[in-house]
Design an enzyme around this catalytic site. Structure first.
Site, PDB file in Angstrom:
ATOM      1  N   LYS A 124       0.870  -1.190   0.000  1.00 50.34           N
ATOM      2  CA  LYS A 124       0.000   0.000   0.000  1.00 50.34           C
ATOM      3  C   LYS A 124       0.895   1.224   0.000  1.00 50.34           C
ATOM      4  O   LYS A 124       2.042   1.166   0.452  1.00 50.34           O
ATOM      5  CB  LYS A 124      -0.869   0.027   1.253  1.00 50.34           C
ATOM      6  CG  LYS A 124      -2.099   0.902   1.128  1.00 50.34           C
ATOM      7  CD  LYS A 124      -3.244   0.126   0.502  1.00 50.34           C
ATOM      8  CE  LYS A 124      -4.441   0.980   0.195  1.00 50.34           C
ATOM      9  NZ  LYS A 124      -5.591   0.141  -0.200  1.00 50.34           N
ATOM     10  N   ASP A 164      -7.027   4.210  -4.526  1.00 44.83           N
ATOM     11  CA  ASP A 164      -7.685   4.078  -3.221  1.00 44.83           C
ATOM     12  C   ASP A 164      -8.296   5.465  -2.965  1.00 44.83           C
ATOM     13  O   ASP A 164      -8.526   6.219  -3.916  1.00 44.83           O
ATOM     14  CB  ASP A 164      -6.676   3.672  -2.128  1.00 44.83           C
ATOM     15  CG  ASP A 164      -7.351   3.197  -0.836  1.00 44.83           C
ATOM     16  OD1 ASP A 164      -7.812   2.057  -0.774  1.00 44.83           O
ATOM     17  OD2 ASP A 164      -7.452   3.989   0.124  1.00 44.83           O
TER      18      ASP A 164
HETATM   19  P1  NDP Z   1     -12.926   7.671  -2.922  1.00 45.23           P
HETATM   20  O1  NDP Z   1     -11.859   8.669  -2.731  1.00 45.23           O
HETATM   21  O2  NDP Z   1     -13.482   7.441  -4.286  1.00 45.23           O
HETATM   22  O3  NDP Z   1     -14.161   8.010  -1.979  1.00 45.23           O
HETATM   23  C1  NDP Z   1     -14.002   8.112  -0.603  1.00 45.23           C
HETATM   24  C2  NDP Z   1     -15.337   8.508   0.021  1.00 45.23           C
HETATM   25  O4  NDP Z   1     -15.228   8.404   1.428  1.00 45.23           O
HETATM   26  C3  NDP Z   1     -15.710   9.937  -0.278  1.00 45.23           C
HETATM   27  O5  NDP Z   1     -17.108  10.022  -0.275  1.00 45.23           O
HETATM   28  C4  NDP Z   1     -15.106  10.686   0.896  1.00 45.23           C
HETATM   29  O6  NDP Z   1     -15.716  11.933   1.178  1.00 45.23           O
HETATM   30  C5  NDP Z   1     -15.345   9.705   2.022  1.00 45.23           C
HETATM   31  N1  NDP Z   1     -14.293   9.862   3.043  1.00 45.23           N
HETATM   32  C6  NDP Z   1     -12.962   9.754   2.877  1.00 45.23           C
HETATM   33  N2  NDP Z   1     -12.312   9.966   4.014  1.00 45.23           N
HETATM   34  C7  NDP Z   1     -13.257  10.246   4.913  1.00 45.23           C
HETATM   35  C8  NDP Z   1     -13.202  10.546   6.279  1.00 45.23           C
HETATM   36  N3  NDP Z   1     -12.032  10.633   6.942  1.00 45.23           N
HETATM   37  N4  NDP Z   1     -14.377  10.737   6.916  1.00 45.23           N
HETATM   38  C9  NDP Z   1     -15.560  10.639   6.237  1.00 45.23           C
HETATM   39  N5  NDP Z   1     -15.657  10.357   4.935  1.00 45.23           N
HETATM   40  C10 NDP Z   1     -14.520  10.157   4.293  1.00 45.23           C
HETATM   41  O7  NDP Z   1     -12.361   6.310  -2.304  1.00 45.23           O
HETATM   42  P2  NDP Z   1     -12.864   4.825  -2.552  1.00 45.23           P
HETATM   43  O8  NDP Z   1     -14.322   4.781  -2.755  1.00 45.23           O
HETATM   44  O9  NDP Z   1     -11.970   4.205  -3.553  1.00 45.23           O
HETATM   45  O10 NDP Z   1     -12.484   4.145  -1.143  1.00 45.23           O
HETATM   46  C11 NDP Z   1     -13.399   4.063  -0.057  1.00 45.23           C
HETATM   47  C12 NDP Z   1     -12.973   2.958   0.889  1.00 45.23           C
HETATM   48  O11 NDP Z   1     -12.926   1.711   0.194  1.00 45.23           O
HETATM   49  C13 NDP Z   1     -11.566   3.129   1.508  1.00 45.23           C
HETATM   50  O12 NDP Z   1     -11.568   2.577   2.810  1.00 45.23           O
HETATM   51  C14 NDP Z   1     -10.692   2.270   0.594  1.00 45.23           C
HETATM   52  O13 NDP Z   1      -9.512   1.849   1.261  1.00 45.23           O
HETATM   53  C15 NDP Z   1     -11.638   1.114   0.330  1.00 45.23           C
HETATM   54  N6  NDP Z   1     -11.363   0.295  -0.844  1.00 45.23           N
HETATM   55  C16 NDP Z   1     -11.234   0.856  -2.089  1.00 45.23           C
HETATM   56  C17 NDP Z   1     -10.999   0.048  -3.188  1.00 45.23           C
HETATM   57  C18 NDP Z   1     -10.929   0.593  -4.571  1.00 45.23           C
HETATM   58  O14 NDP Z   1     -10.801  -0.205  -5.501  1.00 45.23           O
HETATM   59  N7  NDP Z   1     -11.054   1.882  -4.804  1.00 45.23           N
HETATM   60  C19 NDP Z   1     -10.810  -1.404  -3.035  1.00 45.23           C
HETATM   61  C20 NDP Z   1     -11.042  -1.899  -1.700  1.00 45.23           C
HETATM   62  C21 NDP Z   1     -11.281  -1.057  -0.660  1.00 45.23           C
HETATM   63  P3  NDP Z   1     -15.105  13.298   0.598  1.00 45.23           P
HETATM   64  O15 NDP Z   1     -15.612  13.387  -0.806  1.00 45.23           O
HETATM   65  O16 NDP Z   1     -15.633  14.360   1.496  1.00 45.23           O
HETATM   66  O17 NDP Z   1     -13.623  13.161   0.693  1.00 45.23           O
HETATM   67  O1  2IT Z   2      -7.881  -1.670  -0.752  1.00 42.75           O
HETATM   68  C1  2IT Z   2      -7.801  -2.166  -1.892  1.00 42.75           C
HETATM   69  O2  2IT Z   2      -7.912  -3.384  -2.080  1.00 42.75           O
HETATM   70  C2  2IT Z   2      -7.595  -1.264  -3.024  1.00 42.75           C
HETATM   71  N1  2IT Z   2      -7.547  -0.049  -2.835  1.00 42.75           N
HETATM   72  C3  2IT Z   2      -7.415  -1.824  -4.411  1.00 42.75           C
HETATM   73  C4  2IT Z   2      -6.007  -2.274  -4.621  1.00 42.75           C
HETATM   74  C5  2IT Z   2      -5.648  -2.707  -6.016  1.00 42.75           C
HETATM   75  O3  2IT Z   2      -4.460  -2.991  -6.211  1.00 42.75           O
HETATM   76  O4  2IT Z   2      -6.513  -2.774  -6.895  1.00 42.75           O
END
Ligand code: NDP
Ligand code: 2IT
Length: 450
Positions: A124, A164
């Site tokens: 990461k 992420d």
């Molecule tokens: P994005 O940046 O696309 O979206 C994040 C969302 O969460 C936004 O709505 C953001 O609000 C909100 N957010 C972020 N930080 C905070 C905080 N501290 N408090 C409240 N709201 C918050 O990220 P993703 O959708 O990609 O990721 C979301 C979660 O999923 C994370 O935990 C990530 O690690 C996990 N994840 C992502 C994967 C991926 O493929 N993208 C894979 C597996 C897990 P705002 O717009 O105000 O910042």
């Molecule tokens: O938390 C996760 O699994 C991710 N943000 C996706 C990682 C990846 O390599 O696609």
């Protein structure tokens, strides 16, 4: 072998790293019976070794903002474990990024990637850079400066980052362009690339879709389905958007979404038309979710970070899918869910539930899926993108989606089987930790003390 000793040692060696200690504590507690059953794993200190990053790179990122001011950020890559494949995991750009946050994420990623069945190790990275309020050019210059250093430490066979929080299609484009320029090669060094330049169909949708496929498997296990289920979703980014889309496809109704300022409650459901508005608001206009409530005349509430609970989780519903960030569901939130008769909690985010929250859910018989199993669809589809890059050809949308469905079912069944084997039937958390651990442990055992 006393698991408390391992935890004590982790606490001693990683002071001021609460998120990493939290992730470690959950896994250590689950793995103890495995160490008892396999004294060789304990003797070889495989769990202790997994808790120590193979390499942690920290670097300065210097860039010029639009006014010509010099800006300094801190960038990182945690190369946690490469026993079963090259390091793989996302990059997070958020002001809250610290070594503790990235180590917890990289540690979880080891187990998650092992569960997918695709040969990928855990990693990461990211930076304490805040993309909010930055122009496109500033984001581009930051990504270029970040890659100037990161490019020394990654390659398509060594370490393959992805997105992420704060790193989506736009950032991956800038990062990929910079890598290609620096290395003078076109390779699959990042996943989440655009369609037409090495990306895979369905990767954008994969984490959210995979989460709901996983939940569907959990419900099928109880002779139930997503049809008619009222669902709470937090977040409004990549994972939340495609979780809502898949809930709609399967006949459920998502009634909430949030960002770091507040949440909306739309009792009528976030229909495909409203979801299209939300996607445009968040991805293109980078606005606040309050606009959704203004447009569709539904409830909006600011989130008070100092409050002892989040009212979003106190809305009566059948399923909850936290898809924003770590520790967004605490013990009080979990108690509210139990009080309101919540049937299922599936984690889209990484570690969104505190240990206290998990205990409340499990003690009260809520069907609970840990992120390292239920959000693995994203990285699994990154694995499929890597395979397509190695082959030099592309699968259709239907082919990738059907592989994703199969992978989520495989992870679901693997968790249940491991939980059963260790006398914890139905406990997906214990099952995910054990199945992921055993796969990586066997590889480390075979590869010697290195
Ligand atoms: P994005 O940046 O696309 O979206 C994040 C969302 O969460 C936004 O709505 C953001 O609000 C909100 N957010 C972020 N930080 C905070 C905080 N501290 N408090 C409240 N709201 C918050 O990220 P993703 O959708 O990609 O990721 C979301 C979660 O999923 C994370 O935990 C990530 O690690 C996990 N994840 C992502 C994967 C991926 O493929 N993208 C894979 C597996 C897990 P705002 O717009 O105000 O910042
Ligand atoms: O938390 C996760 O699994 C991710 N943000 C996706 C990682 C990846 O390599 O696609």
């Amino acid at each position: 072998m006393d698991h408390l000793k391992i935890l004590e040692e982790v606490k001693k060696r990683n002071p001021n790293e609460p998120e990493f200690i939290q992730a470690a504590e959950e896994v250590i507690a689950s793995i103890l019976p495995v160490l008892t059953k396999n004294p060789e794993f304990a003797r070889l200190k495989l769990l202790e070794r997994m808790l120590e990053p193979e390499r942690l790179i920290s670097f300065r990122v210097t860039w010029l903002d639009d006014k010509g001011n010099v800006q300094v950020n801190r960038g990182y890559r945690v190369q946690m474990n490469s026993a079963i494949g090259p390091y793989k995991g996302g990059l997070r750009f958020h002001p809250s990024v610290t070594p503790s946050v990235l180590k917890f994420l990289a540690f979880e990623q080891i187990f998650k990637n092992a569960l997918t069945g695709i040969p990928m190790g855990g990693g990461k990275g990211g930076a304490d850079f805040d993309p909010k309020g930055k122009s496109n050019n500033e984001v581009m210059r930051f990504c270029q400066a970040f890659m100037m250093e990161l490019s020394r430490h990654i390659s398509g066979r060594l370490d393959i980052p992805a997105g992420d929080i704060g790193v989506g299609g736009r950032e991956i484009g800038f990062l990929f362009g910079a890598y290609k320029k620096i290395k003078n090669e076109f390779s699959g060094v990042l996943t989440g690339k655009g369609i037409g330049w090495g990306g895979s169909l369905i990767r954008t949708e994969a984490t959210g879709y995979g989460l709901i496929y996983f939940a569907q498997n959990m419900l099928h296990e109880k002779k139930d389905s997503m049809k008619g289920k009222i669902c709470l979703v937090s977040g409004s980014g990549n994972v939340a958007q495609y979780a809502i889309e898949k809930i709609n496809h399967l006949g459920g109704k998502a009634v909430t979404a949030s960002d770091s300022s507040g949440f909306i409650y739309d009792e009528g459901g976030i229909t495909p038309e409203k979801l299209a508005f939300l996607k445009d608001l968040k991805d293109n206009r980078r606005g606040r979710i309050k606009e959704y409530a203004d447009k569709y005349n539904c409830l909006y509430k600011d989130i008070d970070p100092k409050a002892d609970h989040n009212p979003l989780w106190n809305i009566k519903a059948d399923c909850a899918f936290p898809c924003a960030t770590q520790n967004e569901v605490n013990g009080k939130d979990a108690s509210n869910m139990v009080k309101n008769g919540m049937k299922l909690v599936g984690e889209g985010a990484n570690m969104p539930t505190t240990i206290e929250g998990i205990n409340v859910l499990l003690d009260n018989g809520v069907n609970y899926a840990p992120g390292k199993a239920s959000n693995a669809g994203g990285v699994a589809t990154s694995g499929l993108e890597m395979t397509q890059n190695y082959m030099g050809s592309n699968w259709t949308r239907e082919e990738v989606d059907s592989k994703l469905v199969g992978i989520m079912k495989h992870i679901h069944d693997t968790c249940l089987a491991a939980a059963n084997e260790y006398g914890k039937p139905g406990n997906y958390m214990v099952g995910a930790n054990i199945a992921g651990f055993v796969k990586v442990a066997k590889a480390m055992q075979a590869q010697g003390v290195i």
